[in-house]
Enzyme design. Sequence first.
Site, PDB file in Angstrom:
ATOM      1  N   SER A  16      30.869  42.176  41.342  1.00  0.00           N
ATOM      2  CA  SER A  16      29.682  41.115  40.726  1.00  0.00           C
ATOM      3  C   SER A  16      30.057  39.597  40.785  1.00  0.00           C
ATOM      4  CB  SER A  16      29.491  41.436  39.407  1.00  0.00           C
ATOM      5  OG  SER A  16      29.902  40.934  38.620  1.00  0.00           O
ATOM      6  N   ASN A  17      31.547  39.369  41.091  1.00  0.00           N
ATOM      7  CA  ASN A  17      31.591  38.444  41.324  1.00  0.00           C
ATOM      8  C   ASN A  17      31.741  38.293  42.723  1.00  0.00           C
ATOM      9  OD1 ASN A  17      32.817  36.005  39.100  1.00  0.00           O
ATOM     10  ND2 ASN A  17      33.608  38.782  38.883  1.00  0.00           N
ATOM     11  N   MET A  93      42.713  45.247  42.731  1.00  0.00           N
ATOM     12  CA  MET A  93      42.886  45.664  41.434  1.00  0.00           C
ATOM     13  C   MET A  93      44.592  46.188  42.360  1.00  0.00           C
ATOM     14  SD  MET A  93      41.581  45.550  38.317  1.00  0.00           S
ATOM     15  CE  MET A  93      42.162  46.545  37.670  1.00  0.00           C
ATOM     16  N   ASN A 110      42.299  33.587  43.260  1.00  0.00           N
ATOM     17  CA  ASN A 110      41.990  35.257  42.405  1.00  0.00           C
ATOM     18  C   ASN A 110      41.231  34.535  41.176  1.00  0.00           C
ATOM     19  OD1 ASN A 110      41.625  37.612  41.240  1.00  0.00           O
ATOM     20  ND2 ASN A 110      43.378  36.625  39.529  1.00  0.00           N
ATOM     21  N   HIS A 112      40.181  35.630  36.788  1.00  0.00           N
ATOM     22  CA  HIS A 112      40.674  36.048  35.371  1.00  0.00           C
ATOM     23  C   HIS A 112      39.810  36.042  34.472  1.00  0.00           C
ATOM     24  CE1 HIS A 112      44.659  38.613  33.863  1.00  0.00           C
ATOM     25  NE2 HIS A 112      43.805  37.681  32.732  1.00  0.00           N
ATOM     26  N   SER A 139      39.478  32.299  34.108  1.00  0.00           N
ATOM     27  CA  SER A 139      40.015  30.884  34.857  1.00  0.00           C
ATOM     28  C   SER A 139      39.838  31.885  36.462  1.00  0.00           C
ATOM     29  CB  SER A 139      41.122  30.932  34.338  1.00  0.00           C
ATOM     30  OG  SER A 139      41.349  30.502  33.383  1.00  0.00           O
ATOM     31  N   ASP A 148      48.261  36.835  37.575  1.00  0.00           N
ATOM     32  CA  ASP A 148      47.997  35.998  36.900  1.00  0.00           C
ATOM     33  C   ASP A 148      48.324  34.247  36.348  1.00  0.00           C
ATOM     34  OD1 ASP A 148      46.221  38.305  36.866  1.00  0.00           O
ATOM     35  OD2 ASP A 148      46.959  38.905  35.167  1.00  0.00           O
ATOM     36  N   GLU A 177      32.374  33.527  35.181  1.00  0.00           N
ATOM     37  CA  GLU A 177      32.686  33.635  36.329  1.00  0.00           C
ATOM     38  C   GLU A 177      31.864  33.685  37.292  1.00  0.00           C
ATOM     39  OE1 GLU A 177      34.734  37.875  36.962  1.00  0.00           O
ATOM     40  OE2 GLU A 177      35.485  37.510  34.249  1.00  0.00           O
TER      41      GLU A 177
END
Length: 219
Positions: A16-17, A93, A110, A112, A139, A148, A177
């Site tokens: 979705s991002n 992942m 990235n 998160h 973030s 992260d 996001e």
Amino acid sequence: MKGRKRTAVLISGRGSNMRALIEAARSPDYPAEIALVLSNRAEAAGLAFAKEHGIATAVIDHKIYAGRGEFEKSMQVLLDLHKIEIICLAGFMRVLTQGFVQHWQGRLINIHPSLLPAYRGLDTHARALAEGAKIHGCSVHFVVPALDEGPIIAQAAVAVLDSDTPETLAARVLAQEHVIYPGALAALAGGLLTVIGNRVACERTAALPPALKVPDFPK
Ligand code: GRF
């Protein structure tokens, strides 16, 4: 716009991002173009959306490689082939090696699902609820070898409601996001960001994406 930065989005699942980035980049004024969507899983749902939008897609199955380094060598060949300048991790992942991260330093970002540095790792929404957090969020950060961590480009916060479950909280965070990731990529691709130590300064131009504007918090 000329000189749009050729960007790869790396996914492992829903995407979705990735979709939010593709939709933002459809605007001719957007400073990045999504030139490649790369997944380590053939069944990643996001691949179909990218294909429908005429974007090059590729699957590199990490399981057929002896180690992370070998897997990344294949990714790098593909990234070079597509002349990629920026990488966005979007639910990808796989942990990346120090060598790969250093090669892409400053060009690898990235998203998160927490207000870093809180809740690094997995199950962020359940952990925020279990600890009684009243504010949670997401973030976008530059990737560094430690998981992260890395200079934060943009964040968005949501209030935690008494009625929240990990699922309802995740849904409200995810909506944010989809706002901050396109904003952060636009700022990076547009050359607005300067990293000083662990802090990211963003040039305040008139064209600044709304997600990068300083929020109007109570003083
Ligand atoms: C998002 O919550 C993102 O923050 C995290 O993984 C999830 C990916 O979701 N890194 P999607 O594949 O972008 O829908």
